[in-house]
Design an enzyme around this catalytic site. Structure first.
Site, PDB file in Angstrom:
ATOM      1  N   MET A  12      -4.288   2.887   0.781  1.00 43.14           N
ATOM      2  CA  MET A  12      -5.086   1.667   0.612  1.00 43.14           C
ATOM      3  C   MET A  12      -5.589   1.136   1.958  1.00 43.14           C
ATOM      4  SD  MET A  12      -5.044   1.133  -2.633  1.00 43.14           S
ATOM      5  CE  MET A  12      -5.455  -0.559  -2.996  1.00 43.14           C
ATOM      6  N   LEU A  65       1.342  -2.777   3.539  1.00 42.07           N
ATOM      7  CA  LEU A  65       2.582  -2.026   3.757  1.00 42.07           C
ATOM      8  C   LEU A  65       3.339  -1.853   2.441  1.00 42.07           C
ATOM      9  CD1 LEU A  65       3.458  -3.883   7.058  1.00 42.07           C
ATOM     10  CD2 LEU A  65       2.907  -1.445   6.856  1.00 42.07           C
ATOM     11  N   THR A  96       1.978  -5.345  -1.835  1.00 40.82           N
ATOM     12  CA  THR A  96       2.663  -5.840  -3.037  1.00 40.82           C
ATOM     13  C   THR A  96       4.133  -5.998  -2.687  1.00 40.82           C
ATOM     14  OG1 THR A  96       1.132  -4.635  -4.460  1.00 40.82           O
ATOM     15  CG2 THR A  96       3.228  -5.317  -5.441  1.00 40.82           C
ATOM     16  N   ARG A 123      -6.347  -3.084  -8.824  1.00 41.69           N
ATOM     17  CA  ARG A 123      -7.174  -1.868  -8.826  1.00 41.69           C
ATOM     18  C   ARG A 123      -6.583  -0.802  -7.895  1.00 41.69           C
ATOM     19  NH1 ARG A 123     -12.810  -5.280  -8.858  1.00 41.69           N
ATOM     20  NH2 ARG A 123     -12.453  -6.277 -10.866  1.00 41.69           N
ATOM     21  N   LYS A 171       0.430 -10.985  -8.825  1.00 38.59           N
ATOM     22  CA  LYS A 171       0.438  -9.514  -8.736  1.00 38.59           C
ATOM     23  C   LYS A 171       1.636  -8.934  -9.509  1.00 38.59           C
ATOM     24  CE  LYS A 171      -0.452  -5.360  -7.098  1.00 38.59           C
ATOM     25  NZ  LYS A 171      -1.408  -4.523  -7.814  1.00 38.59           N
ATOM     26  N   ASN A 174       0.874  -9.203 -13.182  1.00 38.18           N
ATOM     27  CA  ASN A 174      -0.123  -8.180 -13.517  1.00 38.18           C
ATOM     28  C   ASN A 174       0.520  -6.794 -13.613  1.00 38.18           C
ATOM     29  OD1 ASN A 174      -3.094  -7.173 -13.441  1.00 38.18           O
ATOM     30  ND2 ASN A 174      -2.068  -5.989 -11.860  1.00 38.18           N
ATOM     31  N   TYR A 176       3.659  -6.081 -14.172  1.00 38.46           N
ATOM     32  CA  TYR A 176       4.586  -5.974 -15.303  1.00 38.46           C
ATOM     33  C   TYR A 176       3.838  -5.414 -16.508  1.00 38.46           C
ATOM     34  CZ  TYR A 176       8.021  -6.977 -18.842  1.00 38.46           C
ATOM     35  OH  TYR A 176       8.926  -6.828 -19.865  1.00 38.46           O
ATOM     36  N   LYS A 240       7.524  -4.371 -40.289  1.00 32.34           N
ATOM     37  CA  LYS A 240       7.509  -3.232 -41.219  1.00 32.34           C
ATOM     38  C   LYS A 240       6.744  -2.050 -40.626  1.00 32.34           C
ATOM     39  CE  LYS A 240       4.322  -2.842 -44.106  1.00 32.34           C
ATOM     40  NZ  LYS A 240       3.056  -2.087 -44.255  1.00 32.34           N
TER      41      LYS A 240
HETATM   42  P1  NAD Z   1       1.046   4.215   1.447  1.00 25.00           P
HETATM   43  O1  NAD Z   1       2.463   4.679   1.451  1.00 25.00           O
HETATM   44  O2  NAD Z   1      -0.054   5.227   1.274  1.00 25.00           O
HETATM   45  O3  NAD Z   1       0.755   3.417   2.798  1.00 25.00           O
HETATM   46  C1  NAD Z   1       1.683   2.630   3.484  1.00 25.00           C
HETATM   47  C2  NAD Z   1       1.457   2.829   4.972  1.00 25.00           C
HETATM   48  O4  NAD Z   1       2.303   1.930   5.697  1.00 25.00           O
HETATM   49  C3  NAD Z   1       1.789   4.241   5.438  1.00 25.00           C
HETATM   50  O5  NAD Z   1       0.697   4.761   6.169  1.00 25.00           O
HETATM   51  C4  NAD Z   1       3.032   4.046   6.295  1.00 25.00           C
HETATM   52  O6  NAD Z   1       3.132   4.999   7.361  1.00 25.00           O
HETATM   53  C5  NAD Z   1       2.816   2.655   6.819  1.00 25.00           C
HETATM   54  N1  NAD Z   1       4.042   1.986   7.264  1.00 25.00           N
HETATM   55  C6  NAD Z   1       5.262   1.974   6.678  1.00 25.00           C
HETATM   56  N2  NAD Z   1       6.106   1.200   7.360  1.00 25.00           N
HETATM   57  C7  NAD Z   1       5.398   0.667   8.391  1.00 25.00           C
HETATM   58  C8  NAD Z   1       5.725  -0.232   9.433  1.00 25.00           C
HETATM   59  N3  NAD Z   1       6.958  -0.783   9.537  1.00 25.00           N
HETATM   60  N4  NAD Z   1       4.755  -0.554  10.313  1.00 25.00           N
HETATM   61  C9  NAD Z   1       3.503  -0.010  10.214  1.00 25.00           C
HETATM   62  N5  NAD Z   1       3.148   0.859   9.256  1.00 25.00           N
HETATM   63  C10 NAD Z   1       4.088   1.186   8.353  1.00 25.00           C
HETATM   64  O7  NAD Z   1       0.944   3.105   0.322  1.00 25.00           O
HETATM   65  P2  NAD Z   1      -0.387   2.474  -0.345  1.00 25.00           P
HETATM   66  O8  NAD Z   1      -0.690   3.195  -1.613  1.00 25.00           O
HETATM   67  O9  NAD Z   1      -1.431   2.316   0.691  1.00 25.00           O
HETATM   68  O10 NAD Z   1       0.187   1.056  -0.785  1.00 25.00           O
HETATM   69  C11 NAD Z   1       0.349  -0.014   0.134  1.00 25.00           C
HETATM   70  C12 NAD Z   1       0.656  -1.279  -0.651  1.00 25.00           C
HETATM   71  O11 NAD Z   1      -0.403  -1.537  -1.582  1.00 25.00           O
HETATM   72  C13 NAD Z   1       1.944  -1.188  -1.486  1.00 25.00           C
HETATM   73  O12 NAD Z   1       2.612  -2.421  -1.439  1.00 25.00           O
HETATM   74  C14 NAD Z   1       1.414  -0.882  -2.891  1.00 25.00           C
HETATM   75  O13 NAD Z   1       2.315  -1.316  -3.898  1.00 25.00           O
HETATM   76  C15 NAD Z   1       0.109  -1.671  -2.893  1.00 25.00           C
HETATM   77  N6  NAD Z   1      -0.916  -1.187  -3.833  1.00 25.00           N
HETATM   78  C16 NAD Z   1      -1.211   0.137  -3.921  1.00 25.00           C
HETATM   79  C17 NAD Z   1      -2.204   0.567  -4.795  1.00 25.00           C
HETATM   80  C18 NAD Z   1      -2.583   2.023  -4.917  1.00 25.00           C
HETATM   81  O14 NAD Z   1      -3.345   2.366  -5.845  1.00 25.00           O
HETATM   82  N7  NAD Z   1      -2.133   2.907  -4.020  1.00 25.00           N
HETATM   83  C19 NAD Z   1      -2.892  -0.374  -5.595  1.00 25.00           C
HETATM   84  C20 NAD Z   1      -2.601  -1.729  -5.448  1.00 25.00           C
HETATM   85  C21 NAD Z   1      -1.614  -2.120  -4.565  1.00 25.00           C
END
Ligand code: NAD
Length: 294
Positions: A12, A65, A96, A123, A171, A174, A176, A240
């Site tokens: 993301m 993150l 999230t 999304r 969030k 949503n 859930y 039923k």
């Molecule tokens: P991801 O694992 O692809 O990315 C997380 C990034 O954070 C990684 O690049 C990781 O190296 C980095 N990271 C971890 N610890 C760190 C730290 N201490 N300092 C700096 N960088 C660090 O995950 P994502 O899919 O990008 O999701 C990120 C957030 O967005 C999550 O909370 C997820 O629940 C939420 N989210 C994801 C989606 C989706 O479709 N992927 C959709 C909505 C919300």
């Protein structure tokens, strides 16, 4: 043009940071995976050594993150950006995380006069690429207005949910629905297939009934949410019909985790005298179980 720190360049975060860059902003990027910064650096972003380094001189700091633990670390850990933020910097957490973590982080920052929005996204990664995310924002009106031009580069829908922490709460609510509904959908299509139905045909049929149209748009607004619990379709009949489906899942040995739990909820509603009321009035029964006003 603003200077924006972006911390967390995963599925993301990377496309979000890219869209800020494309929007003409200076992006100072940080990720614990140093290779995650390479592509963005080639496109003009500054690779930072730490969250504090990323935030140096930034007017805005974004985090994207995995969980509250990493957000806490990026803000308050060793080389966290709390030390390089000032009262004019706006921190926007789009991760999230648990609302309780958001509350704790924002309270600690506020105690030092530091501003924060929680702005988790709805999304998927493709929307992050396209700049069509939905933001659920918690925080003050003025901080949201300050962030809006940047959020507009990343998404096409911004919903102000209330004070700090309310975006995180929205969030969770949503997710859930969306994560539990995913399992119910898988259970349903498994049952369709085990019953010998063509799955595509089953989806076509259900797209034209309440099953696929969804209670939030199909039944709740007309019935329980407008105070009408006189039956279009009674709880007794829902009980039923779900029983018939569960007998079928038992015979076909297909999983019915959520279906079995749902039948208990209809049974409880019946035991409270709601059997001849509309099936959406199960919402009232669940609110009673939660101790909420009905
Ligand atoms: P991801 O694992 O692809 O990315 C997380 C990034 O954070 C990684 O690049 C990781 O190296 C980095 N990271 C971890 N610890 C760190 C730290 N201490 N300092 C700096 N960088 C660090 O995950 P994502 O899919 O990008 O999701 C990120 C957030 O967005 C999550 O909370 C997820 O629940 C939420 N989210 C994801 C989606 C989706 O479709 N992927 C959709 C909505 C919300």
């Amino acid at each position: 043009m603003s200077t924006v720190a972006f911390i967390g360049l995963g599925l993301m975060g990377e496309p979000m940071a890219r869209n800020l860059l494309k929007g003409g902003h200076i992006v100072r990027a940080f990720d614990v995976r140093t290779d995650a910064m390479t592509a963005l650096a080639n496109e003009g972003a500054v690779s930072a050594d730490s969250p504090a380094d990323a935030a140096a001189g930034a007017e805005y700091i974004f985090t994207m993150l995995p969980s509250g633990k990493e957000v806490n670390q990026a803000v308050f850990g060793e080389n966290g950006f709390a030390q390089s933020m000032n009262e004019n910097t706006l921190f926007i957490d789009t991760s999230t995380i648990l609302p309780a973590d958001t509350d704790e982080i924002s309270a600690k920052l506020a105690a030092n006069g530091r501003k924060m929005l929680d702005a988790p996204v709805g999304r998927l990664a493709q929307n992050a690429i396209e700049g069509t995310l939905l933001f659920m924002v918690g925080g003050s009106e003025s901080d949201l207005e300050n962030a809006r031009p940047l959020l507009n580069l990343l998404g096409d829908e911004i919903v102000h949910c209330g004070a700090v922490g309310m975006g995180a709460r929205m969030k969770i609510v949503n997710n859930y629905q969306s994560t539990a509904l995913n399992i119910l959908t898988a259970e349903t299509l498994t049952l369709a297939e085990a019953s010998g139905l063509d799955v595509k045909l089953a989806i076509k049929v259900m797209s034209e009934t309440t099953a696929g149209r969804g209670h939030m748009s199909a039944t709740y607004p007309k019935q329980v949410l407008s105070g009408n619990i006189e039956p279009g379709f009674m709880i007794d009949l829902a009980h039923k019909d779900l029983g018939l489906a569960l007998e079928t899942t038992a015979a076909l040995r297909t999983p019915a985790f959520l279906g079995a739990a749902a039948r208990q909820a209809y049974s409880i509603a019946q035991s409270k005298g709601q059997g001849r009321k509309d099936w959406t009035s199960v919402y009232i029964t669940l609110k009673q179980l939660a101790g909420l006003d009905t």
